[in-house]
Design a protein around this motif. Sequence first.
Motif, short mmCIF file in Angstrom:
data_model
loop_
_atom_site.label_atom_id
_atom_site.label_comp_id
_atom_site.label_asym_id
_atom_site.label_seq_id
_atom_site.Cartn_x
_atom_site.Cartn_y
_atom_site.Cartn_z
N GLU A 137 0.77 -1.07 0.00
CA GLU A 137 -0.38 0.03 0.01
C GLU A 137 0.82 1.75 -0.27
OE1 GLU A 137 -3.22 2.18 2.96
OE2 GLU A 137 -3.04 0.14 3.04
N ASN A 138 0.57 1.87 -1.00
CA ASN A 138 1.24 3.21 -0.80
C ASN A 138 0.24 4.24 -0.41
OD1 ASN A 138 2.57 0.71 -2.96
ND2 ASN A 138 4.38 2.75 -2.04
N VAL A 139 0.58 5.28 -0.20
CA VAL A 139 -0.40 6.43 0.19
C VAL A 139 0.41 7.74 -0.07
CG1 VAL A 139 -1.66 7.63 1.86
CG2 VAL A 139 -0.91 5.15 2.27
N VAL A 140 -0.38 9.30 -0.84
CA VAL A 140 -0.15 9.69 -1.50
C VAL A 140 -0.45 10.93 -1.02
CG1 VAL A 140 -0.12 11.81 -3.91
CG2 VAL A 140 1.27 8.86 -3.82
N GLU A 141 -0.30 12.37 -0.82
CA GLU A 141 -0.96 12.99 -0.73
C GLU A 141 -0.53 14.40 -0.87
OE1 GLU A 141 -1.62 14.50 3.91
OE2 GLU A 141 -1.62 12.91 4.59
#
Length: 266
Positions: A137-141
């Motif tokens: 899982e990768n999170v980008v804001e």
Amino acid sequence: MTQIKNLIYLIIIFFPLLCSAVQPHIGHYKMTMGYANNETGIINIEGKSIYKLERNCNGWDSNEEIAIIFEFNEGNKSTLLSSWSTFESFSGNAYNFELEEIINDVESEKYFGYANLFNNYGEAKYFSSSKEEGVRENVVEFPKNIEFPMNHLFSIIENAKKKNKVLQSKVFLGSEIEQNYKIVTAIIGEEKQSNLKFEGSQELNNLYWPINLGYFDPLNKTGEPEFEIFAKLHENGVITNLSVDYGDFSINSEIIKFELVSNSNC
């Protein structure tokens, strides 16, 4: 081939359009090489794509299937098959995306994700899997003033109707894993006449705007776009011609068949 793998999906980002005049439809496209520098080794590009846009009760569903062959000057060929699917809510605050890619009969990329806009910021999550790492899982804001692709195109067509020539936006695409937003500068030309017709199919809206889009990395200070898109955008949401310029080579997509599809019953 890495550049091709990472950028080819930006061809399909431009197809969906959210506006009151949009027509859910299926478009069949022939893909050919525009040009290629000697350094790329590419001597020919041939392919096809089928794009489908549907309206459901909560938003817009789109799917693009691509099959394309790259020929190189040493006699080698590379085949790319891809499926890119998205959903975008009517509110423009929710966006889902899914990519499956096969290069030379080997699965190269497979992931899905979703993005949401909140009061003060936006967030996207990518989910991918591999034998070595399992599910990842990768999170980008990103900032709150982001548009997803369909609302971005809604902005373009509204500005075109008002005869505004330049529009700059921040757009999240999701077409590259772990990707953040792009700064997109749109140059909108004067409305022109087209007489495209297809045997056994509905006639297209015969007016279009020539659109030039430059996509910029917000962290890159060179002032040069990562790539450019040139398109003929009709008011009913159909793209009849599309060219993506990556700098070293370009790919053209030209519509060869057009079909209307019915809205879902809500």
